[in-house]
Structure formats: structure tokens, C-alpha cells
Design a protein around this motif. Structure first.
Motif, short mmCIF file in Angstrom:
data_model
loop_
_atom_site.label_atom_id
_atom_site.label_comp_id
_atom_site.label_asym_id
_atom_site.label_seq_id
_atom_site.Cartn_x
_atom_site.Cartn_y
_atom_site.Cartn_z
N GLY A 131 34.50 28.19 55.28
CA GLY A 131 34.59 28.99 54.08
C GLY A 131 34.36 30.46 54.34
N ILE A 132 34.78 31.29 53.40
CA ILE A 132 34.56 32.74 53.46
C ILE A 132 33.85 33.17 52.18
CG2 ILE A 132 35.65 35.02 53.51
CD1 ILE A 132 37.91 33.84 55.12
N PRO A 133 32.68 33.82 52.29
CA PRO A 133 31.96 34.24 51.09
C PRO A 133 32.67 35.39 50.36
CG PRO A 133 30.87 35.10 53.05
CD PRO A 133 31.97 34.19 53.53
N MET A 134 32.72 35.30 49.05
CA MET A 134 33.27 36.37 48.20
C MET A 134 32.18 36.77 47.22
SD MET A 134 37.09 34.81 47.41
CE MET A 134 36.41 33.36 46.60
N GLN A 156 33.91 44.32 40.94
CA GLN A 156 32.94 43.76 40.01
C GLN A 156 32.10 42.73 40.77
OE1 GLN A 156 35.17 42.01 36.80
NE2 GLN A 156 36.11 43.94 36.19
N PRO A 157 30.83 43.04 41.03
CA PRO A 157 29.99 42.07 41.76
C PRO A 157 29.82 40.80 40.96
CG PRO A 157 28.66 43.85 40.85
CD PRO A 157 30.09 44.25 40.65
N TYR A 158 29.69 39.68 41.65
CA TYR A 158 29.57 38.39 40.98
C TYR A 158 28.15 38.12 40.49
CZ TYR A 158 34.23 36.45 41.78
OH TYR A 158 35.56 36.18 41.72
N GLY A 159 27.22 37.96 41.38
CA GLY A 159 25.90 37.48 40.99
C GLY A 159 24.89 38.58 40.77
N MET A 160 23.81 38.24 40.08
CA MET A 160 22.72 39.18 39.85
C MET A 160 22.01 39.53 41.15
SD MET A 160 22.55 40.02 36.71
CE MET A 160 20.97 40.81 36.88
N ASN A 161 22.03 38.63 42.11
CA ASN A 161 21.28 38.82 43.35
C ASN A 161 22.19 38.75 44.58
OD1 ASN A 161 18.54 38.88 42.11
ND2 ASN A 161 19.11 36.79 41.51
N SER A 171 36.28 39.58 48.92
CA SER A 171 36.57 39.77 47.49
C SER A 171 37.57 38.73 47.00
CB SER A 171 37.16 41.16 47.24
OG SER A 171 36.24 42.18 47.50
N PHE A 172 37.40 38.38 45.74
CA PHE A 172 38.38 37.58 45.00
C PHE A 172 39.31 38.61 44.35
CE2 PHE A 172 40.34 35.39 41.62
CZ PHE A 172 40.10 34.02 41.69
N HIS A 173 40.54 38.69 44.81
CA HIS A 173 41.46 39.74 44.36
C HIS A 173 42.24 39.29 43.12
CE1 HIS A 173 40.99 42.45 47.87
NE2 HIS A 173 40.62 41.32 48.47
N ILE A 174 42.26 40.16 42.12
CA ILE A 174 42.97 39.87 40.87
C ILE A 174 43.83 41.06 40.49
CG2 ILE A 174 42.77 39.18 38.45
CD1 ILE A 174 39.97 38.21 38.97
N TRP A 175 45.07 40.77 40.14
CA TRP A 175 45.98 41.76 39.56
C TRP A 175 46.19 41.35 38.09
CZ3 TRP A 175 46.04 40.13 44.49
CH2 TRP A 175 46.25 41.05 45.53
N PRO A 176 45.33 41.82 37.17
CA PRO A 176 45.44 41.39 35.77
C PRO A 176 46.57 42.14 35.05
CG PRO A 176 43.62 42.92 36.01
CD PRO A 176 44.19 42.73 37.39
N ARG A 177 47.45 41.39 34.39
CA ARG A 177 48.57 42.02 33.70
C ARG A 177 48.77 41.44 32.29
NH1 ARG A 177 47.48 44.64 37.50
NH2 ARG A 177 48.86 45.45 39.14
N ILE A 220 39.62 44.31 41.51
CA ILE A 220 40.56 44.39 40.40
C ILE A 220 41.64 45.42 40.72
CG2 ILE A 220 40.83 44.65 37.91
CD1 ILE A 220 38.93 42.39 38.78
N HIS A 221 42.88 44.95 40.83
CA HIS A 221 44.02 45.80 41.13
C HIS A 221 44.72 46.15 39.82
CE1 HIS A 221 44.06 44.78 45.57
NE2 HIS A 221 43.31 43.78 45.08
#
Length: 447
Positions: free
Chosen positions: A74-77, A92-97, A208-214, A82-83
Motif C-alpha cells: 500500500g501507499i499512504p495518502m 486538504q489534509p485528511y486526519g486531525m493527527n 495524495s488522493f487526487h481529485i478533479w471536481p467538476r 484538488i485540481h
């Protein structure tokens, strides 16, 4: 009293194979039957969305000592990338810690689990078609065709882990008072591929989890160990911007140049992959009951298929296995009680994560590019770090905790109501981290 049983698990996917490992470790004779070929002998690509392993999934693996083997593939993200069109890349960071979810190849994990299960002594029977089940006797009927000769296979128990279109559930649906529903999104998905660069490295940030939101459609990309990314295009089947409008190479090329221009050099085989790979559907499936006496039980997608927008499908299925294992330990061979308690515990939580997953489609495709939403997340992160005993953001509660999905949904709804009030505070974008805002949140929490 514990008695070793002969148990069939129908379905050699992730949840079925993990369940088989658990049951075998408890001393049972376990047979896994699947209509497909052994996944280790085929090219698993073209219609997959990479897995996002999180806390619930890791616990199920840790309990049987195989988490380290899965970590290795696995690869940590630790964030979203956000593209947004014509803007700088935003994170945008995922977790609080600084927690991470892990990108893992579905096929790679499935192959690893089957290898582990075989070493434990689980028997696999691939290319074995189940046509019917006698519920009262846990008898499976197999054969080459539905209308040919069948062979009866007798077991003490049968677990249906055969996915959203489960054959075991199909038989259970013929019972009186069996509730069943399925809902397809108008959104479908298609797999694409970003290869590694000439040096074998990732062309985008691999953590990173890459997202192109449209809006009504979006593209996502998750990293693989070989330097590539598995991409998924989510888009309506029909409409002004939809799969039905993309019927030739030029239309696909123009579409990506218009809406995803920064991917032009990332996806060299775009049009080839677009027309080679199928356009797949997304379904939410709910049913009840999940069990029949002490003989039959549904688990994973066979009991509660959900859309993938919270990354919890596999994690929820693995949590099914965790809960079932805990109940087996508590009730020492009383399978009637084990299965009844299992469905009562899991059904409300399965419904809750189905609702959360459905809602997160809007968040990923639209809200991740919305300034008001980004401000809301910034306020939540600030408040939660200062008052961790008062606030855990919904995403953290779902992804990085063992709180029930149901409580996450309920608390998340209250938190969202509070945040909508906070966003109405005059000049909120300038005073978002002030004591006035903090005290407003505290007062609303106490109501």
C-alpha cells in the motif's frame, strides 16, 4: 460449546477470503467457492477503483496478524490534492493527527489474501457455479448450467460473500417477508491509467488522493507501487455531459482538453483506454434479514453494497468480519445467537454508511472546489484541535475511528447543522479562528 464445522464461503473476493482465513484459524473446515477463474491467473484491470484502506480495515487484518503484509503493498495518502480548473493545486489534509488512508490495488490485495488463506488450509474451488441453495440444510447445488445436471454439496453453514448480485441472497429473497432494494446512480465510472515517468517515478504527488471536481462529473487518481496511478472517471450515463456523448476519439480528446487540461501529458493512452475499458455502474443494495437460522448468512456487498465515494466498501465488509469474530468468541458455538446478533449489530451501521457514501458523491465532485465548504472544514479543523473532547470531524469519525457508522451519521448531521449557523456569522471569513466563533460553536453544541 465450540464444534468444528464444515463451512462454505461463496465468493473469493476480499471479504469472503478474509472471512475464510478467520474461520480456518478457529479450526473449521472451510471451502471457498467462486464462479470465476482464480484471480491470480488473470489480468485484473479495466474496471477497478483502487481501495482506500483505513482504520476499520486495518483492525480486521491486525487481529489475525497479516496487517504488515498488506502495508507492504500500500501507499499512504495523508491528503486530498484538488485540481480546480485554472487554479493552483490545493491540498486538504485528511486526519486531525496526520493520519493516512492507504491506496491498495484491489487485485493485488485479493491475490495476497488468497495466498494467505491457502497457506492456512482453506480449500478454493474456482469456476464453480452455484445455482441454488437449500437454506434449511445449507446445501449448495452446482453444475455447468442452470438447466443441466446439478451436484449437491452439503455443509453445516454457508456464508454468502458473493457481491452485490449475490446468488445466495437471490435464494434468500424467495422467503416470505424478505426486504430488498437496489438503487443505481445515473453516474457510471470508467478506469483510466497514468503510467510512471521514464524513471519509474510517480508523475503526481504519490501521497495524495487526487481529485478533479467538476460538478456533475469528476476524475480521481490513486497511486500504485509501480509509479503509476489508477484513475477513475465518474460521469452521468446520459445528459449534456455524459458517457453517451463521447462516442469517438475526437470527442474524448476534446472533452479532456476542455475539462482536464492538466492531464494531457499524464494519460498517453487516454482514448485507447477509454474505449477498451467498460463503463461500469454504481449501485446501493440493501436487504434484510441477512441470516437464516444458524445455517446461512450474508456478509459484505452481498448484504449491503454501497457506492465508493467514502472509500468504505471494503472497510465496512472487513468490519463485518471483525464483529462476527467477536461474537463467535462471546457466544462459544451458539451460532443461532451469533448470527442473529451479527445482523442486528451490523444492519443499522450498513444503512448509515450507505447514506454517508451517497452524500459524499456531492462533496467530492462539487464541494471540494467550493470556498464556503473549504472554510467550513478549516473552522472544524481549528476547533477540533483546540477542543478535541468536543469535536471530531465526520470524516475522521468514519475513517480514523471505530465509532459506529450510525453514530457518525447522527453526530455528523448535528455538526453540519451547527456549521451552517456558524457560516452565517457576519465577516466569518475574517474571524473564523476567533473566540467569538469558538463560543458560538460551544453554545450550539450544548443545546
Amino acid at each position: 460449546m465450540h464444534v468444528n464445522k464444515k463451512i462454505a464461503v461463496v465468493g473469493s473476493g476480499l471479504v469472503g477470503t478474509l472471512l475464510a482465513i478467520y474461520l480456518k484459524k478457529l479450526g473449521h473446515e472451510v471451502h471457498v467457492l467462486d464462479r470465476s477463474k482464480d484471480i491470480r491467473t488473470i489480468d485484473f484491470s479495466g474496471r477497478s477503483i483502487n481501495l482506500a484502506m483505513s482504520t476499520r480495515g486495518w483492525r480486521a487484518l491486525e487481529n489475525i496478524g497479516i496487517a504488515d503484509q498488506v502495508h507492504a503493498i500500500g501507499i499512504p495518502m495523508n491528503k486530498r490534492a484538488i485540481h480546480i480548473a485554472n487554479q493552483e493545486l490545493k491540498y486538504q489534509p485528511y486526519g486531525m493527527n496526520s493520519e493516512s488512508i492507504f491506496s491498495i490495488s484491489r487485485g493485488g490485495l485479493n491475490k495476497l489474501l488468497i495466498d494467505i488463506a491457502e497457506k492456512e488450509g482453506v480449500h478454493f474451488h474456482f469456476e464453480t457455479r452455484i445455482w441454488d441453495v437449500e437454506l434449511a440444510t445449507a446445501t449448495l447445488f452446482t453444475g455447468e448450467s442452470e438447466f443441466g445436471a446439478w451436484q449437491a454439496l452439503q455443509y453445516d453453514m454457508v456464508f454468502g460473500a458473493d457481491g452485490a448480485f449475490s446468488r445466495i441472497r437471490h435464494r434468500m429473497q424467495r422467503q416470505n417477508r424478505f426486504n430488498y432494494s437496489q438503487h443505481f446512480l445515473n453516474t457510471g465510472y470508467k478506469e483510466l491509467h497514468i503510467p510512471a515517468d521514464a524513471n519509474g517515478s510517480h508523475q503526481l504527488d504519490k501521497n495524495s488522493f487526487h481529485i478533479w471536481p467538476r460538478g456533475e462529473f469528476m476524475l480521481i487518481a490513486l497511486p500504485n507501487l509501480d509509479g503509476s496511478f489508477t484513475c477513475t472517471l465518474f460521469m452521468p450515463f446520459e445528459g449534456a455531459i455524459s458517457f453517451e456523448q463521447l462516442t469517438n476519439v475526437q470527442q474524448v480528446a476534446t472533452f479532456f482538453e476542455t475539462y482536464f487540461p492538466d492531464t494531457k501529458n499524464l494519460i498517453p493512452n487516454l482514448t485507447h483506454d477509454f474505449f477498451k475499458n467498460p463503463t461500469s455502474s454504481l449501485v446501493t443494495m440493501q436487504c434484510y434479514p441477512w441470516v437464516y437460522q444458524d445455517k446461512i448468512a450474508l456478509i459484505g456487498d452481498a448484504a449491503h453494497a454501497i457506492v465508493p465515494f467514502y472509500g468504505q466498501g471494503m472497510n465496512a465488509g472487513f468490519e463485518d468480519v471483525t464483529v462476527l469474530a467477536e461474537l463467535i468468541a462471546q457466544h462459544n458455538g451458539d451460532w443461532q445467537t451469533i448470527l442473529e446478533t451479527y445482523q442486528q449489530a451490523r444492519k443499522p451501521n450498513a444503512d448509515a454508511i450507505a447514506e454517508l457514501s451517497y452524500r459524499n458523491h456531492t462533496e467530492m465532485s462539487t464541494k471540494t472546489a467550493d470556498e464556503s465548504f473549504l472554510l467550513q472544514k478549516k473552522i472544524e479543523q481549528h476547533f477540533a484541535k483546540k477542543y478535541p473532547e468536543k469535536w471530531l470531524p465526520l470524516y475522521d469519525r468514519v475513517t480514523f475511528s471505530h465509532d459506529s457508522y450510525l453514530s457518525a451519521l447522527q453526530i455528523g448531521d448535528k455538526q453540519n447543522y451547527i456549521m451552517q449557523q456558524v457560516l452565517q456569522i457576519p465577516n466569518i471569513d475574517a474571524i473564523w479562528d476567533s473566540e467569538i466563533v469558538e463560543q458560538t460553536i460551544i453554545s450550539l453544541l450544548e443545546k
